[in-house]
Design a protein around this motif. Structure first.
Motif, PDB file in Angstrom:
ATOM      1  N   GLY A  53      22.045  15.610  47.003  1.00  0.00           N
ATOM      2  CA  GLY A  53      22.101  16.934  46.407  1.00  0.00           C
ATOM      3  C   GLY A  53      22.015  18.011  47.464  1.00  0.00           C
ATOM      4  N   LEU A  54      22.413  19.222  47.078  1.00  0.00           N
ATOM      5  CA  LEU A  54      22.401  20.370  47.986  1.00  0.00           C
ATOM      6  C   LEU A  54      21.521  21.468  47.395  1.00  0.00           C
ATOM      7  N   ILE A  55      20.774  22.125  48.268  1.00  0.00           N
ATOM      8  CA  ILE A  55      19.987  23.297  47.897  1.00  0.00           C
ATOM      9  C   ILE A  55      20.619  24.463  48.647  1.00  0.00           C
ATOM     10  N   LEU A  56      21.185  25.401  47.937  1.00  0.00           N
ATOM     11  CA  LEU A  56      21.899  26.527  48.533  1.00  0.00           C
ATOM     12  C   LEU A  56      21.125  27.808  48.296  1.00  0.00           C
ATOM     13  N   GLY A  57      20.859  28.533  49.363  1.00  0.00           N
ATOM     14  CA  GLY A  57      20.169  29.807  49.248  1.00  0.00           C
ATOM     15  C   GLY A  57      20.981  30.807  48.441  1.00  0.00           C
ATOM     16  N   LEU A  58      20.300  31.487  47.519  1.00  0.00           N
ATOM     17  CA  LEU A  58      20.930  32.528  46.702  1.00  0.00           C
ATOM     18  C   LEU A  58      20.349  33.871  47.117  1.00  0.00           C
ATOM     19  N   PRO A  59      21.148  34.694  47.792  1.00  0.00           N
ATOM     20  CA  PRO A  59      20.639  35.979  48.291  1.00  0.00           C
ATOM     21  C   PRO A  59      20.534  37.030  47.183  1.00  0.00           C
ATOM     22  N   ARG A  60      19.351  37.210  46.696  1.00  0.00           N
ATOM     23  CA  ARG A  60      19.090  38.232  45.686  1.00  0.00           C
ATOM     24  C   ARG A  60      18.559  39.491  46.365  1.00  0.00           C
ATOM     25  N   ASN A  61      18.753  40.610  45.709  1.00  0.00           N
ATOM     26  CA  ASN A  61      18.159  41.857  46.179  1.00  0.00           C
ATOM     27  C   ASN A  61      16.662  41.803  45.896  1.00  0.00           C
ATOM     28  N   MET A  62      15.890  42.667  46.528  1.00  0.00           N
ATOM     29  CA  MET A  62      14.446  42.642  46.354  1.00  0.00           C
ATOM     30  C   MET A  62      14.010  42.872  44.907  1.00  0.00           C
ATOM     31  N   ASP A  63      14.840  43.565  44.132  1.00  0.00           N
ATOM     32  CA  ASP A  63      14.492  43.790  42.722  1.00  0.00           C
ATOM     33  C   ASP A  63      14.946  42.635  41.825  1.00  0.00           C
ATOM     34  N   GLY A  64      15.493  41.578  42.429  1.00  0.00           N
ATOM     35  CA  GLY A  64      15.928  40.409  41.678  1.00  0.00           C
ATOM     36  C   GLY A  64      17.374  40.448  41.238  1.00  0.00           C
ATOM     37  N   SER A  65      18.021  41.591  41.394  1.00  0.00           N
ATOM     38  CA  SER A  65      19.425  41.694  40.996  1.00  0.00           C
ATOM     39  C   SER A  65      20.308  40.956  42.010  1.00  0.00           C
ATOM     40  N   PHE A  84      32.215  17.752  46.519  1.00  0.00           N
ATOM     41  CA  PHE A  84      31.364  16.636  46.932  1.00  0.00           C
ATOM     42  C   PHE A  84      30.802  15.822  45.778  1.00  0.00           C
ATOM     43  N   GLY A  85      30.934  16.330  44.562  1.00  0.00           N
ATOM     44  CA  GLY A  85      30.423  15.610  43.411  1.00  0.00           C
ATOM     45  C   GLY A  85      28.910  15.473  43.412  1.00  0.00           C
ATOM     46  N   LEU A  86      28.231  16.416  44.048  1.00  0.00           N
ATOM     47  CA  LEU A  86      26.772  16.413  44.130  1.00  0.00           C
ATOM     48  C   LEU A  86      26.207  17.581  43.350  1.00  0.00           C
ATOM     49  N   PRO A  87      24.997  17.426  42.822  1.00  0.00           N
ATOM     50  CA  PRO A  87      24.365  18.585  42.202  1.00  0.00           C
ATOM     51  C   PRO A  87      24.032  19.638  43.257  1.00  0.00           C
ATOM     52  N   VAL A  88      24.182  20.894  42.892  1.00  0.00           N
ATOM     53  CA  VAL A  88      23.866  22.009  43.796  1.00  0.00           C
ATOM     54  C   VAL A  88      22.852  22.898  43.078  1.00  0.00           C
ATOM     55  N   LEU A  89      21.699  23.063  43.696  1.00  0.00           N
ATOM     56  CA  LEU A  89      20.658  23.929  43.160  1.00  0.00           C
ATOM     57  C   LEU A  89      20.672  25.233  43.945  1.00  0.00           C
ATOM     58  N   LEU A  90      20.800  26.347  43.251  1.00  0.00           N
ATOM     59  CA  LEU A  90      20.715  27.660  43.885  1.00  0.00           C
ATOM     60  C   LEU A  90      19.242  28.048  43.958  1.00  0.00           C
ATOM     61  N   TRP A  91      18.791  28.437  45.149  1.00  0.00           N
ATOM     62  CA  TRP A  91      17.385  28.745  45.378  1.00  0.00           C
ATOM     63  C   TRP A  91      17.247  30.158  45.937  1.00  0.00           C
ATOM     64  N   ASP A  92      16.394  30.946  45.328  1.00  0.00           N
ATOM     65  CA  ASP A  92      16.150  32.323  45.773  1.00  0.00           C
ATOM     66  C   ASP A  92      15.758  32.316  47.247  1.00  0.00           C
ATOM     67  N   GLU A  93      16.534  32.991  48.052  1.00  0.00           N
ATOM     68  CA  GLU A  93      16.274  32.962  49.494  1.00  0.00           C
ATOM     69  C   GLU A  93      15.659  34.248  50.041  1.00  0.00           C
ATOM     70  N   ARG A  94      15.163  35.101  49.169  1.00  0.00           N
ATOM     71  CA  ARG A  94      14.522  36.313  49.675  1.00  0.00           C
ATOM     72  C   ARG A  94      13.426  35.927  50.650  1.00  0.00           C
ATOM     73  N   TRP A  95      13.380  36.586  51.764  1.00  0.00           N
ATOM     74  CA  TRP A  95      12.389  36.400  52.831  1.00  0.00           C
ATOM     75  C   TRP A  95      12.581  35.147  53.682  1.00  0.00           C
ATOM     76  N   SER A  96      13.582  34.315  53.409  1.00  0.00           N
ATOM     77  CA  SER A  96      13.745  33.083  54.189  1.00  0.00           C
ATOM     78  C   SER A  96      14.045  33.369  55.654  1.00  0.00           C
ATOM     79  N   THR A  97      14.927  34.315  55.923  1.00  0.00           N
ATOM     80  CA  THR A  97      15.263  34.629  57.313  1.00  0.00           C
ATOM     81  C   THR A  97      14.067  35.239  58.036  1.00  0.00           C
ATOM     82  N   GLN A  98      13.337  36.116  57.352  1.00  0.00           N
ATOM     83  CA  GLN A  98      12.166  36.728  57.972  1.00  0.00           C
ATOM     84  C   GLN A  98      11.092  35.676  58.262  1.00  0.00           C
TER      85      GLN A  98
END
Length: 139
Positions: A53-65, A84-98
């Protein structure tokens, strides 16, 4: 085995976790190109790690939009799931780079080395957050 992805406009950072879903480790950074090239390079990483499976960062704005970058990530997720025929989970990536940058500064990594590795380290932060949650909480 899960693979974490931090999708940027110029690169894709990758990360992997151990079989027990305890620890995420940064992988390589892939220079982005056209989808066919990205798909082939990601396919190599997926095959080499036997990813389930894949976990893909989802870039949300700070207000969640969500803005254009989030929509691009959602499109990438659809394409990856189909390719790839794999499940992909979108994961909130706020603050990941920081978080990744702070950790690298704490390791006394030079600015040049940080710039080179930031996307794969951010992918590890994204993946760690997801596996902590999926495994039932922080260990």
């Amino acid at each position: 085995m899960l693979i974490g992805l931090d999708l940027g406009t110029k690169t894709i950072g990758t990360a992997i976790c151990d079989a027990g879903w305890r620890f995420a480790t940064n992988g390589k950074t892939i220079a982005r190109g056209k989808w066919a090239r990205d798909r082939a390079l990601l396919g190599e990483v997926i095959a080499a790690r036997r990813a389930k499976g894949l976990i893909l960062g989802l870039p949300r704005n700070m207000d969640g939009s969500e803005g254009p970058r989030a929509q691009a990530s959602r499109a990438f997720a659809r394409n990856a799931q189909e390719a790839f025929g794999l499940p992909v989970l979108l994961w909130d990536e706020r603050w990941s780079t920081q978080s990744a940058e702070a950790a690298m500064i704490g390791q006394d990594m030079s600015r040049a080395k940080r710039a080179e590795a930031i996307d794969s380290h951010a992918a590890a932060v994204i993946l760690q957050g997801a596996i902590d949650r999926l495994a039932g909480g922080i260990l």
